[in-house]
Design a protein around this motif. Sequence first.
Motif, PDB file in Angstrom:
ATOM      1  N   MET B   1       0.749  -1.465  -0.406  1.00 15.70           N
ATOM      2  CA  MET B   1       0.076   0.089   0.012  1.00 15.70           C
ATOM      3  C   MET B   1       0.809   1.067   0.218  1.00 15.70           C
ATOM      4  N   SER B   2       0.631   2.181  -0.621  1.00 17.50           N
ATOM      5  CA  SER B   2       0.899   3.220  -1.107  1.00 17.50           C
ATOM      6  C   SER B   2       0.756   4.561  -0.109  1.00 17.50           C
ATOM      7  N   ILE B   3       1.823   4.685   1.127  1.00 10.33           N
ATOM      8  CA  ILE B   3       1.137   6.752   1.984  1.00 10.33           C
ATOM      9  C   ILE B   3       0.707   7.748   1.246  1.00 10.33           C
ATOM     10  N   LEU B   4       1.356   7.793   0.174  1.00  8.00           N
ATOM     11  CA  LEU B   4       1.459   8.434  -0.584  1.00  8.00           C
ATOM     12  C   LEU B   4      -0.353   8.845  -0.991  1.00  8.00           C
ATOM     13  N   ASP B   5       0.042   7.565  -1.653  1.00  6.15           N
ATOM     14  CA  ASP B   5      -2.570   7.543  -2.285  1.00  6.15           C
ATOM     15  C   ASP B   5      -3.210   7.632  -0.963  1.00  6.15           C
ATOM     16  N   TRP B   6      -2.928   7.399   0.311  1.00  2.52           N
ATOM     17  CA  TRP B   6      -3.794   7.273   1.307  1.00  2.52           C
ATOM     18  C   TRP B   6      -3.236   8.946   1.194  1.00  2.52           C
ATOM     19  N   VAL B   7      -2.399   9.494   1.791  1.00  7.03           N
ATOM     20  CA  VAL B   7      -3.420  10.697   1.444  1.00  7.03           C
ATOM     21  C   VAL B   7      -3.299  11.802   0.677  1.00  7.03           C
ATOM     22  N   ARG B   8      -3.344  11.627  -1.003  1.00 11.52           N
ATOM     23  CA  ARG B   8      -3.949  11.432  -2.062  1.00 11.52           C
ATOM     24  C   ARG B   8      -5.651  11.215  -1.773  1.00 11.52           C
ATOM     25  N   ARG B   9      -5.463   9.971  -0.896  1.00 10.53           N
ATOM     26  CA  ARG B   9      -7.580   9.284  -0.923  1.00 10.53           C
ATOM     27  C   ARG B   9      -7.622   9.942   0.309  1.00 10.53           C
ATOM     28  N   SER B  10      -7.668  10.660   1.316  1.00 10.99           N
ATOM     29  CA  SER B  10      -7.716  11.619   2.184  1.00 10.99           C
ATOM     30  C   SER B  10      -7.780  12.702   2.095  1.00 10.99           C
ATOM     31  N   ALA B  11      -7.113  13.266   0.772  1.00 12.94           N
ATOM     32  CA  ALA B  11      -7.553  14.614   0.622  1.00 12.94           C
ATOM     33  C   ALA B  11      -8.715  14.246  -0.382  1.00 12.94           C
ATOM     34  N   GLU B  12      -9.068  13.685  -0.956  1.00 12.42           N
ATOM     35  CA  GLU B  12     -10.398  13.276  -2.416  1.00 12.42           C
ATOM     36  C   GLU B  12     -11.733  13.150  -0.842  1.00 12.42           C
ATOM     37  N   LEU B  13     -11.341  12.103  -0.080  1.00 16.23           N
ATOM     38  CA  LEU B  13     -12.934  11.949   0.890  1.00 16.23           C
ATOM     39  C   LEU B  13     -13.028  13.650   1.660  1.00 16.23           C
ATOM     40  N   ILE B  14     -11.779  13.838   2.181  1.00 17.09           N
ATOM     41  CA  ILE B  14     -11.859  15.337   3.048  1.00 17.09           C
ATOM     42  C   ILE B  14     -12.465  16.109   2.544  1.00 17.09           C
ATOM     43  N   ALA B  15     -11.773  16.386   0.328  1.00 17.45           N
ATOM     44  CA  ALA B  15     -12.944  17.569   0.236  1.00 17.45           C
ATOM     45  C   ALA B  15     -14.257  17.260  -1.027  1.00 17.45           C
ATOM     46  N   ALA B  16     -14.599  15.917  -0.396  1.00 18.07           N
ATOM     47  CA  ALA B  16     -15.940  15.615  -1.061  1.00 18.07           C
ATOM     48  C   ALA B  16     -17.020  15.769   0.276  1.00 18.07           C
ATOM     49  N   GLU B  17     -16.359  15.653   1.468  1.00 19.87           N
ATOM     50  CA  GLU B  17     -17.508  15.716   2.575  1.00 19.87           C
ATOM     51  C   GLU B  17     -16.958  17.359   4.203  1.00 19.87           C
ATOM     52  N   ALA B  18     -16.278  17.787   2.944  1.00 21.12           N
ATOM     53  CA  ALA B  18     -15.993  19.112   4.218  1.00 21.12           C
ATOM     54  C   ALA B  18     -17.465  20.222   4.113  1.00 21.12           C
ATOM     55  N   GLU B  19     -18.023  19.853   3.166  1.00 20.14           N
ATOM     56  CA  GLU B  19     -19.206  20.462   3.802  1.00 20.14           C
ATOM     57  C   GLU B  19     -19.628  20.143   4.708  1.00 20.14           C
ATOM     58  N   ARG B  20     -19.977  18.678   4.523  1.00 15.07           N
ATOM     59  CA  ARG B  20     -21.198  18.302   5.812  1.00 15.07           C
ATOM     60  C   ARG B  20     -19.839  18.633   6.900  1.00 15.07           C
ATOM     61  N   LEU B  21     -18.872  18.428   7.527  1.00 16.97           N
ATOM     62  CA  LEU B  21     -17.894  18.509   8.612  1.00 16.97           C
ATOM     63  C   LEU B  21     -17.994  20.326   8.942  1.00 16.97           C
ATOM     64  N   SER B  22     -18.316  20.360   7.976  1.00 17.38           N
ATOM     65  CA  SER B  22     -18.408  21.983   9.016  1.00 17.38           C
ATOM     66  C   SER B  22     -19.970  22.171   8.794  1.00 17.38           C
ATOM     67  N   ARG B  23     -20.510  21.498   8.415  1.00 22.88           N
ATOM     68  CA  ARG B  23     -21.974  21.690   9.057  1.00 22.88           C
ATOM     69  C   ARG B  23     -21.854  21.068   9.896  1.00 22.88           C
ATOM     70  N   LEU B  24     -21.182  20.030  10.950  1.00 25.13           N
ATOM     71  CA  LEU B  24     -21.295  19.273  11.809  1.00 25.13           C
ATOM     72  C   LEU B  24     -20.206  20.241  13.151  1.00 25.13           C
ATOM     73  N   ASP B  25     -19.705  20.987  12.085  1.00 23.85           N
ATOM     74  CA  ASP B  25     -18.834  22.002  13.014  1.00 23.85           C
ATOM     75  C   ASP B  25     -19.378  22.415  13.905  1.00 23.85           C
ATOM     76  N   ALA B  26     -20.145  23.342  12.624  1.00 19.59           N
ATOM     77  CA  ALA B  26     -21.163  24.649  13.032  1.00 19.59           C
ATOM     78  C   ALA B  26     -22.461  24.403  14.206  1.00 19.59           C
ATOM     79  N   ALA B  27     -22.911  23.741  14.412  1.00 23.19           N
ATOM     80  CA  ALA B  27     -23.147  23.421  15.361  1.00 23.19           C
ATOM     81  C   ALA B  27     -22.888  22.895  16.753  1.00 23.19           C
ATOM     82  N   ILE B  28     -21.967  22.748  16.642  1.00 23.02           N
ATOM     83  CA  ILE B  28     -21.138  22.843  17.835  1.00 23.02           C
ATOM     84  C   ILE B  28     -19.472  23.492  18.655  1.00 23.02           C
TER      85      ILE B  28
END
Lengths: 126, 205
Positions: B1-28
């Motif tokens: 498994m490539s660690i570089l791929d993990w950084v890239r995949r993580s960045a993709e997942l976070i980009a896709a979920e950024a809106e939801r994560l910020s919304r969760l954060d806005a609650a508290i």
Amino acid sequence: MVGIVVLAHSRKLAEGVAEMARAMGVGKAVVEPAGGDEHGGLGTSMERLKRAVRTADGGDGVVVLADLGSSVLTAKVFVAAAGTGVILVDAPLVEGAVAAASMAATGADLRAVVRAAEAARGHRKT
Amino acid sequence: MSILDWVRRSAELIAAEAERLSRLDAAIGDGDHGHNLDRGFAAAVEALPEHGTPGRALVVAGRTIVSTTGGVSGPLYGMAVRRAGKELGDAGVVDAVRLGAALRGALETVQELGEAQEGEKTMVDALAPAVAAYEQALAAGGDLAECTRAAADAAERGAQATVPMQARKGRASYLGKRSIGHLDPGAVSTALLIRALADLASEHA
């Protein structure tokens, strides 16, 4: 002279505290604000902190005061990497900055300035 | 498994979920968690070295996350990733044992810096059970795919378990009992990052 850095979420807050510390301290101290995020909005910026410490550092060490939350964490991380010459103090922001500036202006060493800032915590208001 | 791929995949997942994560954060909190992390991980992807060991890549990624993310997420995630990189050392290949050490190190760093324990409604509530589940799977003879899947499942359960908790750390703690009833955004993003590990490990298994 020991330099002082005021790290806060708001640029205005950091600048205001620095202004007060310079003006109310006894004598002339070096107090650098590091307020807001990279773009000047509310937040914390490691880069701003780095620049402020560099500016405040006259060779005798730097005391960092932080407001809360991410400022404290950012300062902790910075100080851990910076070595012994930069110290984060556990002090109230305004009182600590004024106390640190007063002590620093006397030419006191880093430990004395840290003690002065942390002693500010004991000044009760009620 | 490539660690570089993990950084890239993580960045993709976070980009896709950024809106939801910020919304969760806005609650508290202050509502910037997803967008902060998105900026930090996108910068980390850009900064990834083309050559060198996986450990070195993580150290560089971590440093970049610290300096670009903002909020408490920057120091916490950045230093955790950096520590994981240091744990990997000069190893050319990331195997199950080394990744376990990296995860354990990341947890230690987060707990030291954040001074947080389990049950305080923070990312520790996802990361600690993930590390425990990983180590248990490893001790049972699991391979990289099995260990990371166990970790990701435990992280997601841990994140869900933050809902009834009262926040004891960070901005949300100012809300006292009113922080109860919300997901902790840091625990959710932590679970995403560990899911990225599991996805990659299963693709390469």
